[in-house]
Design a protein around this motif. Structure first.
Motif, PDB file in Angstrom:
ATOM      1  N   TYR A  62     -26.778 105.651  69.661  1.00 49.31           N
ATOM      2  CA  TYR A  62     -25.859 105.931  70.763  1.00 49.31           C
ATOM      3  C   TYR A  62     -26.384 107.110  71.570  1.00 49.31           C
ATOM      4  O   TYR A  62     -27.257 107.853  71.123  1.00 49.31           O
ATOM      5  CB  TYR A  62     -24.469 106.287  70.220  1.00 49.31           C
ATOM      6  N   SER A  63     -25.843 107.277  72.783  1.00 48.82           N
ATOM      7  CA  SER A  63     -26.132 108.492  73.551  1.00 48.82           C
ATOM      8  C   SER A  63     -25.717 109.673  72.680  1.00 48.82           C
ATOM      9  O   SER A  63     -24.631 109.688  72.112  1.00 48.82           O
ATOM     10  CB  SER A  63     -25.353 108.494  74.866  1.00 48.82           C
ATOM     11  N   THR A  64     -26.586 110.660  72.579  1.00 48.34           N
ATOM     12  CA  THR A  64     -26.430 111.644  71.517  1.00 48.34           C
ATOM     13  C   THR A  64     -26.580 113.073  72.008  1.00 48.34           C
ATOM     14  O   THR A  64     -27.436 113.378  72.831  1.00 48.34           O
ATOM     15  CB  THR A  64     -27.484 111.388  70.411  1.00 48.34           C
ATOM     16  N   LEU A  65     -25.723 113.945  71.466  1.00 50.51           N
ATOM     17  CA  LEU A  65     -25.856 115.392  71.638  1.00 50.51           C
ATOM     18  C   LEU A  65     -26.061 115.989  70.259  1.00 50.51           C
ATOM     19  O   LEU A  65     -25.286 115.716  69.340  1.00 50.51           O
ATOM     20  CB  LEU A  65     -24.597 115.975  72.289  1.00 50.51           C
ATOM     21  N   LYS A  66     -27.109 116.776  70.084  1.00 49.92           N
ATOM     22  CA  LYS A  66     -27.424 117.357  68.787  1.00 49.92           C
ATOM     23  C   LYS A  66     -27.555 118.871  68.932  1.00 49.92           C
ATOM     24  O   LYS A  66     -28.451 119.366  69.610  1.00 49.92           O
ATOM     25  CB  LYS A  66     -28.709 116.756  68.230  1.00 49.92           C
ATOM     26  N   LEU A  67     -26.638 119.585  68.283  1.00 51.07           N
ATOM     27  CA  LEU A  67     -26.602 121.047  68.334  1.00 51.07           C
ATOM     28  C   LEU A  67     -27.035 121.611  66.987  1.00 51.07           C
ATOM     29  O   LEU A  67     -26.508 121.215  65.943  1.00 51.07           O
ATOM     30  CB  LEU A  67     -25.185 121.525  68.670  1.00 51.07           C
ATOM     31  N   ILE A  68     -27.983 122.548  67.007  1.00 47.79           N
ATOM     32  CA  ILE A  68     -28.403 123.229  65.788  1.00 47.79           C
ATOM     33  C   ILE A  68     -27.555 124.486  65.626  1.00 47.79           C
ATOM     34  O   ILE A  68     -27.673 125.428  66.410  1.00 47.79           O
ATOM     35  CB  ILE A  68     -29.895 123.597  65.848  1.00 47.79           C
ATOM     36  N   PHE A 101     -29.243 122.861  71.862  1.00 48.05           N
ATOM     37  CA  PHE A 101     -28.819 121.473  71.688  1.00 48.05           C
ATOM     38  C   PHE A 101     -29.602 120.550  72.618  1.00 48.05           C
ATOM     39  O   PHE A 101     -30.103 120.966  73.664  1.00 48.05           O
ATOM     40  CB  PHE A 101     -27.305 121.301  71.888  1.00 48.05           C
ATOM     41  N   LEU A 102     -29.694 119.311  72.188  1.00 49.24           N
ATOM     42  CA  LEU A 102     -30.445 118.270  72.891  1.00 49.24           C
ATOM     43  C   LEU A 102     -29.478 117.180  73.317  1.00 49.24           C
ATOM     44  O   LEU A 102     -28.581 116.803  72.563  1.00 49.24           O
ATOM     45  CB  LEU A 102     -31.511 117.691  71.950  1.00 49.24           C
ATOM     46  N   ILE A 103     -29.655 116.662  74.535  1.00 49.95           N
ATOM     47  CA  ILE A 103     -28.894 115.511  74.999  1.00 49.95           C
ATOM     48  C   ILE A 103     -29.871 114.381  75.269  1.00 49.95           C
ATOM     49  O   ILE A 103     -30.845 114.569  76.010  1.00 49.95           O
ATOM     50  CB  ILE A 103     -28.091 115.835  76.265  1.00 49.95           C
ATOM     51  N   CYS A 104     -29.637 113.223  74.669  1.00 50.85           N
ATOM     52  CA  CYS A 104     -30.560 112.094  74.792  1.00 50.85           C
ATOM     53  C   CYS A 104     -29.813 110.790  75.058  1.00 50.85           C
ATOM     54  O   CYS A 104     -28.636 110.651  74.726  1.00 50.85           O
ATOM     55  CB  CYS A 104     -31.378 111.934  73.507  1.00 50.85           C
ATOM     56  N   ASN A 105     -30.528 109.844  75.643  1.00 51.92           N
ATOM     57  CA  ASN A 105     -29.987 108.507  75.856  1.00 51.92           C
ATOM     58  C   ASN A 105     -29.912 107.741  74.542  1.00 51.92           C
ATOM     59  O   ASN A 105     -30.613 108.057  73.574  1.00 51.92           O
ATOM     60  CB  ASN A 105     -30.881 107.733  76.842  1.00 51.92           C
ATOM     61  N   THR A 117     -33.206 119.953  76.519  1.00 49.83           N
ATOM     62  CA  THR A 117     -32.581 120.888  75.593  1.00 49.83           C
ATOM     63  C   THR A 117     -31.916 122.011  76.381  1.00 49.83           C
ATOM     64  O   THR A 117     -32.377 122.392  77.462  1.00 49.83           O
ATOM     65  CB  THR A 117     -33.620 121.490  74.630  1.00 49.83           C
ATOM     66  N   TYR A 118     -30.826 122.547  75.834  1.00 54.88           N
ATOM     67  CA  TYR A 118     -30.056 123.609  76.471  1.00 54.88           C
ATOM     68  C   TYR A 118     -29.677 124.646  75.420  1.00 54.88           C
ATOM     69  O   TYR A 118     -29.717 124.381  74.221  1.00 54.88           O
ATOM     70  CB  TYR A 118     -28.783 123.054  77.117  1.00 54.88           C
ATOM     71  N   ASN A 119     -29.257 125.824  75.894  1.00 53.92           N
ATOM     72  CA  ASN A 119     -28.817 126.880  74.995  1.00 53.92           C
ATOM     73  C   ASN A 119     -27.305 126.913  74.938  1.00 53.92           C
ATOM     74  O   ASN A 119     -26.640 126.761  75.963  1.00 53.92           O
ATOM     75  CB  ASN A 119     -29.362 128.233  75.463  1.00 53.92           C
ATOM     76  N   LEU A 120     -26.774 127.127  73.745  1.00 57.96           N
ATOM     77  CA  LEU A 120     -25.329 127.153  73.552  1.00 57.96           C
ATOM     78  C   LEU A 120     -24.663 128.249  74.375  1.00 57.96           C
ATOM     79  O   LEU A 120     -23.500 128.126  74.761  1.00 57.96           O
ATOM     80  CB  LEU A 120     -25.026 127.360  72.057  1.00 57.96           C
ATOM     81  N   ASN A 121     -25.393 129.319  74.660  1.00 56.79           N
ATOM     82  CA  ASN A 121     -24.818 130.457  75.384  1.00 56.79           C
ATOM     83  C   ASN A 121     -25.033 130.384  76.891  1.00 56.79           C
ATOM     84  O   ASN A 121     -24.765 131.349  77.596  1.00 56.79           O
ATOM     85  CB  ASN A 121     -25.399 131.765  74.837  1.00 56.79           C
TER      86      ASN A 121
END
Length: 310
Positions: free
Chosen positions: A47-53, A74-78, A136-140
């Protein structure tokens, strides 16, 4: 090991595991908190996915593209992609992952882009050609997506993950936030002059790195050369493409961030203008007052008096 979501709370906590392979079996939109070490996570991008470490490090490989994520990234992917997640150290990594049905994203995109042409009598079957700008993006960071994730990350870090309740409404809101972010990025991409699609995307990723750095450091008056270096660009190349993508110069963007912060601080009448100027990175109250009036049309003192009179 298999994970199956079966109850009304669309959030599950996976117990700590040291395992060779973890196979995710996802049959609907959901969120998962997974704590693993020395593991490979298969079927991670169905599924379209968001993954936060939340803690530790992880590597994600999607269609031969490698993303390395550290804590608070975190990463956002198709979706509908072959891909795996890898935790290659003995140190446990905690990952908060959101899996969204592709229709959540495509329907939201079609709704936001249809304008007056939306036919209410026809089913909203999404836009199968729509693709998320994978990044990828930063949580802050100042992104709306980051703001949605920070409260959940805080609960997880405080050991209160059991208090998290995620329903379909929260997932729909997240899909909406992702699509609004995508619309903003599409507008920015349209301003870039690179011919090749892959080149434009790479320029955009580096510009977003620079903008995130500004968001976190604008009160320290970062130099354009330093921001460009962090974004792996030459100073002129960064300046030119930042202006093309975001319709403003880096300097004006920094100034806008300062004025935005000043407006927030001014709501507290106990904070003096000298303190506000210093907190926002202005060298003195006179420079602050002049910049504020130029941007807002009134001096800080006049603005505060008008607010008090309302």
């Amino acid at each position: 090991m298999w994970l199956i979501i079966i109850d009304m709370n669309l959030f599950k906590v996976l117990d700590k595991e040291n395992c060779v392979a973890l196979n995710l079996s996802i049959d609907r939109s959901c969120a998962v908190l997974c704590t693993v070490a020395e593991a490979q996570i298969n079927n991670a991008f169905k599924y379209s996915t968001l993954k936060l470490i939340v803690d530790g490090d992880a590597i994600y490989i999607v269609n031969k593209h490698t993303y390395r994520l550290a804590k608070n990234e975190f990463l956002i992917c198709n979706g509908d992609q072959d891909g795996i997640g890898i935790i290659d150290s003995k140190k446990e990594a905690r990952q908060f992952c959101v899996h969204l049905k592709p229709s959540f994203i495509s329907d939201a995109y079609r709704l936001f882009t249809s304008g007056d042409n939306l036919d209410l009598d026809k089913p909203l079957d999404g836009n199968p050609d729509f693709k998320i700008f994978e990044n990828t993006y930063n949580l802050n960071s100042s992104f709306a997506i980051s703001k949605s994730l920070r409260p959940l990350a805080g609960l997880i870090k405080d050991g209160r993950a059991e208090e998290i309740y995620i329903d379909e409404e929260w997932l729909l809101h997240l899909a909406e936030t992702i699509v609004l972010n995508e619309k903003s990025i599409m507008v920015s991409l349209s301003g870039l002059h690179a011919v090749r699609h892959t080149t434009r995307n790479e320029i955009m990723r580096r510009l977003l790195i620079g903008r995130e750095y500004i968001d976190s450091n604008f009160t320290n008056n970062p130099k354009i050369a330093d921001i460009a270096s962090i974004a792996f660009m030459s100073e002129f190349f960064f300046f030119r493409n930042f202006k093309l993508a975001f319709r403003t110069t880096p300097y004006q963007y920094i100034l806008d961030k300062k004025i935005e912060l000043a407006k927030q601080l001014m709501q507290n009448e106990q904070i003096g203008f000298t303190e506000i100027a210093d907190s926002c990175g202005f060298p003195d109250i006179f420079t602050f007052s002049k910049a504020f009036k130029r941007k807002c049309g009134f001096t800080p003192s006049a603005t505060r008096k008008m607010r008090a009179a309302v």
